[in-house]
Enzyme design. Structure first.
Site, PDB file in Angstrom:
ATOM      1  N   HIS A  74       0.848  -1.194   0.000  1.00 24.80           N
ATOM      2  CA  HIS A  74       0.000   0.000   0.000  1.00 24.80           C
ATOM      3  C   HIS A  74       0.882   1.242   0.000  1.00 24.80           C
ATOM      4  O   HIS A  74       1.907   1.296   0.670  1.00 24.80           O
ATOM      5  CB  HIS A  74      -0.897   0.033   1.234  1.00 24.80           C
ATOM      6  CG  HIS A  74      -1.749   1.272   1.309  1.00 24.80           C
ATOM      7  ND1 HIS A  74      -2.924   1.406   0.602  1.00 24.80           N
ATOM      8  CD2 HIS A  74      -1.577   2.436   1.983  1.00 24.80           C
ATOM      9  CE1 HIS A  74      -3.448   2.592   0.847  1.00 24.80           C
ATOM     10  NE2 HIS A  74      -2.653   3.237   1.675  1.00 24.80           N
ATOM     11  N   ASP A 123     -15.081   0.569   6.625  1.00 25.11           N
ATOM     12  CA  ASP A 123     -14.071   1.511   6.140  1.00 25.11           C
ATOM     13  C   ASP A 123     -14.577   2.287   4.934  1.00 25.11           C
ATOM     14  O   ASP A 123     -14.305   3.487   4.800  1.00 25.11           O
ATOM     15  CB  ASP A 123     -12.787   0.766   5.767  1.00 25.11           C
ATOM     16  CG  ASP A 123     -11.793   1.685   5.082  1.00 25.11           C
ATOM     17  OD1 ASP A 123     -11.294   2.606   5.752  1.00 25.11           O
ATOM     18  OD2 ASP A 123     -11.547   1.507   3.874  1.00 25.11           O
ATOM     19  N   ARG A 133     -14.771  10.874   5.769  1.00 27.05           N
ATOM     20  CA  ARG A 133     -13.556  11.599   6.156  1.00 27.05           C
ATOM     21  C   ARG A 133     -13.202  12.638   5.113  1.00 27.05           C
ATOM     22  O   ARG A 133     -12.767  13.744   5.433  1.00 27.05           O
ATOM     23  CB  ARG A 133     -12.388  10.616   6.339  1.00 27.05           C
ATOM     24  CG  ARG A 133     -12.410   9.844   7.660  1.00 27.05           C
ATOM     25  CD  ARG A 133     -11.443   8.689   7.650  1.00 27.05           C
ATOM     26  NE  ARG A 133     -10.105   9.118   7.273  1.00 27.05           N
ATOM     27  CZ  ARG A 133      -9.268   8.390   6.537  1.00 27.05           C
ATOM     28  NH1 ARG A 133      -9.640   7.210   6.081  1.00 27.05           N
ATOM     29  NH2 ARG A 133      -8.074   8.841   6.255  1.00 27.05           N
ATOM     30  N   SER A 191      -7.892   2.683   8.459  1.00 22.76           N
ATOM     31  CA  SER A 191      -8.395   2.502   7.096  1.00 22.76           C
ATOM     32  C   SER A 191      -7.457   1.619   6.281  1.00 22.76           C
ATOM     33  O   SER A 191      -7.888   0.660   5.623  1.00 22.76           O
ATOM     34  CB  SER A 191      -8.562   3.867   6.425  1.00 22.76           C
ATOM     35  OG  SER A 191      -8.971   3.729   5.078  1.00 22.76           O
ATOM     36  N   LYS A 208      -8.256  -2.848   5.522  1.00 20.27           N
ATOM     37  CA  LYS A 208      -8.396  -3.436   4.181  1.00 20.27           C
ATOM     38  C   LYS A 208      -7.363  -4.539   3.963  1.00 20.27           C
ATOM     39  O   LYS A 208      -7.636  -5.526   3.272  1.00 20.27           O
ATOM     40  CB  LYS A 208      -8.250  -2.343   3.118  1.00 20.27           C
ATOM     41  CG  LYS A 208      -9.425  -1.368   3.079  1.00 20.27           C
ATOM     42  CD  LYS A 208      -9.416  -0.494   1.843  1.00 20.27           C
ATOM     43  CE  LYS A 208      -8.395   0.633   1.922  1.00 20.27           C
ATOM     44  NZ  LYS A 208      -8.812   1.732   2.787  1.00 20.27           N
TER      45      LYS A 208
END
Length: 438
Positions: A83, A162, A169, A184, A188
């Site tokens: 990520h 999420d 957000r 968050s 995931k």
């Protein structure tokens, strides 16, 4: 049953949530039983009074458990995920995923669309004709079994809490909360079934976190929460003060990723991007135990690029997800923007500032990004940067090329883009691409 008013008040008054309360909260978010105005109130309270490390870990687990957890049983190990916190010109996933699969890892990943100046992997891959970004969990697992990798957008069944909080957000001014970012990101990853996670935390004007102090705080929190959740987490803190690579804009970024995979990377900006892909691949191979050291991992990644196995994985990946063309063929060309115009260096000297945020805003003005999630993106438009910070520039040499819908727009964007360029008589201090590893 969760008493949502009392839950909000606890956060407002700097109280502490229990793991049970956070589990009930995540379940309520996922099933839609709490209205947006109360969720927004809690998000602002959490922004002003941040969750502790332990609370963040509880929320992360609860958000992952709010939906389906992918069972990767039967797929070859190690199971890894990657990520990035996002940045201008960050197309790393398109190179890194097939590179890791070529090295023998199994990568199952959820990615997002871009919002603002930070582009999204789904938008970039959507520039490939026919490429599907809506695989079901079953399709992801079957594809990963065959070729070692699969990627999709966030599905309704994976970390649904999420998905709701992420959208809120963005509209409530609470995006910058580090505990909310961490929950968050990691929820995931938990939902996706990965056991090893490598995170690229961007630091600079073109990223979500702009100061090195805040970026280090985010990296440390991700590492601490990962430990509590018993995940193998490795983190690279990387520079986003200048764009990553040359290309900014969806089709242009696919072309640059293909340049790296096919061994056609030549310019300094593209080679800089390539080096980050190798660094992250090496870090991943070390983190999951495939290689003993980072250097061994980087060497293995270099070999998979050199022998063409990473390119083959990319081709299989595109075919498996429905691509109707082979974008790696030298004869293939994406549709061009109506206007392509190059702008030259205004003076001789050293490139001291190539501000990533300024370039990212330029891509937005061209139509290559979105201000709202429902905005449409023109995949043809964007900017190509022909220099890196620290590079010697000669007057009237090409500095950047703009791909636009018309010449007037190109000229207007170019004028604003030059505001983010600084050329000095002396060489600037060297800033490494990888600032730190955690």
């Amino acid at each position: 049953m969760l008493d949502i008013a009392n839950f909000i008040a606890t956060r407002r008054d700097r109280g502490r949530h229990t793991s049970e309360e956070l589990a009930d909260f995540a379940a309520a978010v996922a099933n839609g039983s709490v209205p947006d105005y109360q969720l927004s109130a809690w998000l602002m309270a959490a922004f002003l009074n941040p969750l502790s490390i332990e609370e963040t870990a509880w929320l992360t687990r609860a958000m992952a458990d709010s939906g389906e957890i992918m069972d990767l049983t039967g797929l070859p190990k190690p199971w890894v995920d990657k990520h990035s916190t996002g940045g201008v010109g960050d197309k790393t996933t398109m190179v890194l995923l097939p590179l890791l699969a070529a090295c023998g890892l199994t990568v199952v990943k959820m990615s997002g669309r871009g919002l603002g100046i930070t582009g999204g992997t789904l938008d970039k891959l959507s520039a490939i004709p026919g490429f599907r970004t809506n695989l079901t969990p079953h399709e992801m697992k079957e594809q990963a079994k065959l070729i070692g990798l699969a990627l999709t957008g966030q599905t309704p069944n994976l970390a649904p809490a999420d998905k709701v909080l992420y959208a809120l957000r963005d509209t409530t001014g609470t995006v910058g909360s580090i505990p909310l970012i961490v929950s968050s990101v990691l929820s995931k990853k938990l939902a996706g079934g990965a056991e090893t996670i490598v995170l690229d935390v961007k630091c600079g004007s073109g990223g979500l976190v702009q100061t090195e102090q805040e970026a280090r705080k985010l990296a440390a929190t991700l590492a601490d929460v990962g430990k509590l959740l018993k995940l193998r987490v490795r983190i690279a803190l990387t520079d986003m003060s200048q764009p990553l690579g040359s290309a900014m804009g969806n089709a242009l970024e696919v072309k640059e990723a293909v340049q790296v995979l096919t061994g056609r990377a030549r310019s300094a900006p593209v080679l800089r991007f390539r080096s980050l892909c190798i660094e992250l691949a090496g870090l991943t191979l070390e983190a999951c135990g495939m290689k003993d050291t980072l250097e061994d991992g980087k060497k293995a990644a270099e070999e998979c690029l050199a022998n063409g196995s990473a390119l083959k994985k990319f081709q299989y990946w595109c075919q498996s997800q429905g691509a109707t063309v082979d974008v790696t063929e030298p004869s293939f060309e994406f549709p061009n923007a109506p206007t392509i115009k190059t702008y030259n260096t205004p003076s001789t000297g050293w490139a001291s500032v190539l501000d990533a945020q300024t370039f990212g805003r330029g891509v937005m003005r061209l139509g290559g990004g979105r201000k709202r999630k429902e905005d449409l993106i023109d995949p043809r438009v964007g900017i190509e940067l022909h220099a890196c910070v620290g590079q010697r520039l000669e007057i009237d040499a090409p500095l950047f090329t703009i791909h636009a819908t018309d010449e007037e727009t190109a000229d207007k964007v170019a004028a604003r883009t030059f505001e983010g360029v600084e050329i000095t008589e002396s060489s600037p201090p060297k800033r490494p691409l990888v600032l730190d590893l955690y």
